[in-house]
Design a protein around this motif. Structure first.
Motif, PDB file in Angstrom:
ATOM      1  N   GLU A   1       0.472  -1.160   0.151  1.00 34.68           N
ATOM      2  CA  GLU A   1      -0.183  -0.334   0.002  1.00 34.68           C
ATOM      3  C   GLU A   1       0.786   1.360  -0.084  1.00 34.68           C
ATOM      4  O   GLU A   1       0.518   2.183  -0.709  1.00 34.68           O
ATOM      5  CB  GLU A   1      -0.758  -0.600   1.129  1.00 34.68           C
ATOM      6  CG  GLU A   1      -1.625   1.264   1.349  1.00 34.68           C
ATOM      7  CD  GLU A   1      -2.830   1.347   2.407  1.00 34.68           C
ATOM      8  OE1 GLU A   1      -3.097   2.238   3.190  1.00 34.68           O
ATOM      9  OE2 GLU A   1      -2.643   0.391   2.877  1.00 34.68           O
ATOM     10  N   VAL A   2       1.951   1.872   0.576  1.00 34.16           N
ATOM     11  CA  VAL A   2       2.849   2.442   1.059  1.00 34.16           C
ATOM     12  C   VAL A   2       3.467   2.426  -0.861  1.00 34.16           C
ATOM     13  O   VAL A   2       3.363   3.745  -0.937  1.00 34.16           O
ATOM     14  CB  VAL A   2       3.556   2.209   2.246  1.00 34.16           C
ATOM     15  CG1 VAL A   2       5.072   3.058   2.488  1.00 34.16           C
ATOM     16  CG2 VAL A   2       2.947   2.479   3.396  1.00 34.16           C
ATOM     17  N   VAL A   3       4.063   1.527  -0.832  1.00 36.32           N
ATOM     18  CA  VAL A   3       4.958   1.574  -2.346  1.00 36.32           C
ATOM     19  C   VAL A   3       3.892   1.808  -3.116  1.00 36.32           C
ATOM     20  O   VAL A   3       4.397   3.591  -4.201  1.00 36.32           O
ATOM     21  CB  VAL A   3       5.143   0.288  -2.489  1.00 36.32           C
ATOM     22  CG1 VAL A   3       5.817   0.277  -4.016  1.00 36.32           C
ATOM     23  CG2 VAL A   3       6.112   0.102  -2.132  1.00 36.32           C
TER      24      VAL A   3
ATOM     25  N   LYS B   1       1.152   4.323  -2.899  1.00 31.54           N
ATOM     26  CA  LYS B   1       0.917   5.069  -1.958  1.00 31.54           C
ATOM     27  C   LYS B   1       2.317   6.602  -3.092  1.00 31.54           C
ATOM     28  O   LYS B   1       2.101   7.201  -3.609  1.00 31.54           O
ATOM     29  CB  LYS B   1       0.649   6.206  -1.121  1.00 31.54           C
ATOM     30  CG  LYS B   1      -0.827   5.382  -0.654  1.00 31.54           C
ATOM     31  CD  LYS B   1      -1.032   5.468   0.577  1.00 31.54           C
ATOM     32  CE  LYS B   1      -2.548   4.983   0.738  1.00 31.54           C
ATOM     33  NZ  LYS B   1      -2.834   5.537   2.566  1.00 31.54           N
ATOM     34  N   ALA B   2       2.984   5.688  -2.928  1.00 35.46           N
ATOM     35  CA  ALA B   2       4.376   6.919  -3.448  1.00 35.46           C
ATOM     36  C   ALA B   2       4.501   6.418  -4.518  1.00 35.46           C
ATOM     37  O   ALA B   2       5.176   7.737  -5.408  1.00 35.46           O
ATOM     38  CB  ALA B   2       5.691   5.346  -2.483  1.00 35.46           C
ATOM     39  N   LYS B   3       4.498   5.657  -5.377  1.00 38.41           N
ATOM     40  CA  LYS B   3       4.518   5.460  -7.550  1.00 38.41           C
ATOM     41  C   LYS B   3       2.948   6.768  -7.524  1.00 38.41           C
ATOM     42  O   LYS B   3       3.480   7.181  -8.289  1.00 38.41           O
ATOM     43  CB  LYS B   3       3.938   4.159  -7.094  1.00 38.41           C
ATOM     44  CG  LYS B   3       5.543   3.110  -7.862  1.00 38.41           C
ATOM     45  CD  LYS B   3       4.785   1.708  -7.715  1.00 38.41           C
ATOM     46  CE  LYS B   3       5.594   0.721  -7.834  1.00 38.41           C
ATOM     47  NZ  LYS B   3       5.400  -0.555  -8.776  1.00 38.41           N
ATOM     48  N   GLU B   4       2.533   6.697  -7.475  1.00 40.88           N
ATOM     49  CA  GLU B   4       1.155   7.699  -7.217  1.00 40.88           C
ATOM     50  C   GLU B   4       1.875   8.879  -7.277  1.00 40.88           C
ATOM     51  O   GLU B   4       1.050   9.469  -8.147  1.00 40.88           O
ATOM     52  CB  GLU B   4      -0.286   7.042  -6.278  1.00 40.88           C
ATOM     53  CG  GLU B   4      -1.457   6.085  -6.842  1.00 40.88           C
ATOM     54  CD  GLU B   4      -2.155   5.970  -6.368  1.00 40.88           C
ATOM     55  OE1 GLU B   4      -2.743   7.245  -5.495  1.00 40.88           O
ATOM     56  OE2 GLU B   4      -2.464   5.036  -5.395  1.00 40.88           O
ATOM     57  N   PHE B   5       2.473   9.425  -6.177  1.00 41.67           N
ATOM     58  CA  PHE B   5       3.017  10.553  -5.865  1.00 41.67           C
ATOM     59  C   PHE B   5       3.898  10.818  -6.792  1.00 41.67           C
ATOM     60  O   PHE B   5       3.743  11.814  -7.308  1.00 41.67           O
ATOM     61  CB  PHE B   5       3.334  10.760  -4.356  1.00 41.67           C
ATOM     62  CG  PHE B   5       4.253  11.968  -3.971  1.00 41.67           C
ATOM     63  CD1 PHE B   5       2.921  13.430  -3.556  1.00 41.67           C
ATOM     64  CD2 PHE B   5       5.280  12.056  -4.401  1.00 41.67           C
ATOM     65  CE1 PHE B   5       3.597  14.781  -4.113  1.00 41.67           C
ATOM     66  CE2 PHE B   5       6.137  13.314  -3.974  1.00 41.67           C
ATOM     67  CZ  PHE B   5       5.133  14.772  -3.918  1.00 41.67           C
ATOM     68  N   ILE B   6       4.807   9.626  -7.209  1.00 41.90           N
ATOM     69  CA  ILE B   6       5.801  10.439  -8.231  1.00 41.90           C
ATOM     70  C   ILE B   6       5.581  10.620  -9.536  1.00 41.90           C
ATOM     71  O   ILE B   6       5.989  11.513 -10.416  1.00 41.90           O
ATOM     72  CB  ILE B   6       6.583   8.768  -8.013  1.00 41.90           C
ATOM     73  CG1 ILE B   6       7.928   8.961  -6.180  1.00 41.90           C
ATOM     74  CG2 ILE B   6       8.007   8.972  -9.055  1.00 41.90           C
ATOM     75  CD1 ILE B   6       8.666   7.680  -6.125  1.00 41.90           C
ATOM     76  N   GLU B   7       4.398   9.609 -10.026  1.00 38.00           N
ATOM     77  CA  GLU B   7       3.568  10.016 -11.525  1.00 38.00           C
ATOM     78  C   GLU B   7       2.967  11.544 -11.480  1.00 38.00           C
ATOM     79  O   GLU B   7       2.864  11.832 -12.488  1.00 38.00           O
ATOM     80  CB  GLU B   7       3.157   9.252 -11.505  1.00 38.00           C
ATOM     81  CG  GLU B   7       3.784   7.321 -12.091  1.00 38.00           C
ATOM     82  CD  GLU B   7       3.339   5.781 -12.015  1.00 38.00           C
ATOM     83  OE1 GLU B   7       2.063   6.546 -11.993  1.00 38.00           O
ATOM     84  OE2 GLU B   7       3.843   5.232 -12.852  1.00 38.00           O
ATOM     85  N   SER B   8       2.359  11.926 -10.202  1.00 42.79           N
ATOM     86  CA  SER B   8       1.831  12.989 -10.298  1.00 42.79           C
ATOM     87  C   SER B   8       2.374  14.044 -10.811  1.00 42.79           C
ATOM     88  O   SER B   8       3.654  14.061 -10.635  1.00 42.79           O
ATOM     89  CB  SER B   8       1.173  13.315  -8.695  1.00 42.79           C
ATOM     90  OG  SER B   8       1.988  14.271  -8.211  1.00 42.79           O
TER      91      SER B   8
ATOM     92  N   GLY C   1       4.163  14.757  -7.626  1.00 43.27           N
ATOM     93  CA  GLY C   1       5.783  14.114  -7.527  1.00 43.27           C
ATOM     94  C   GLY C   1       7.002  14.395  -8.503  1.00 43.27           C
ATOM     95  O   GLY C   1       8.373  14.891  -7.994  1.00 43.27           O
TER      96      GLY C   1
END
Length: 65
Positions: A20-22, A24-31, A34
């Motif tokens: 789940e944390v990974v 969310k991190a991927k979503e942020f990076i791709e935003s 991010g």
């Protein structure tokens, strides 16, 4: 040795909450925010490396100031 490290990494990734944390991190990076953060950090790092190496970069290639 590589297989042992790979196994430990797989164990870690299968722990509760890690996926789940990974995700969310991927979503942020791709935003957009991010990407902006990553580009800013990249520019700052490039400036620091250039300053510390007289413009030659990490491996001594490139133009000197």
């Amino acid at each position: 040795m590589f297989e042992e490290i790979k196994g430990k990494a797989e164990e870690f990734m299968n722990k509760d909450g890690i996926k789940e944390v990974v995700g969310k991190a991927k979503e942020f990076i791709e935003s957009e925010k991010g990407e902006e953060l990553i580009n800013t950090a990249k520019e700052k790092l490039e400036d620091i490396i250039s300053e510390k190496t007289d413009g030659k970069g990490l491996f001594g290639f490139g133009k000197s100031k």
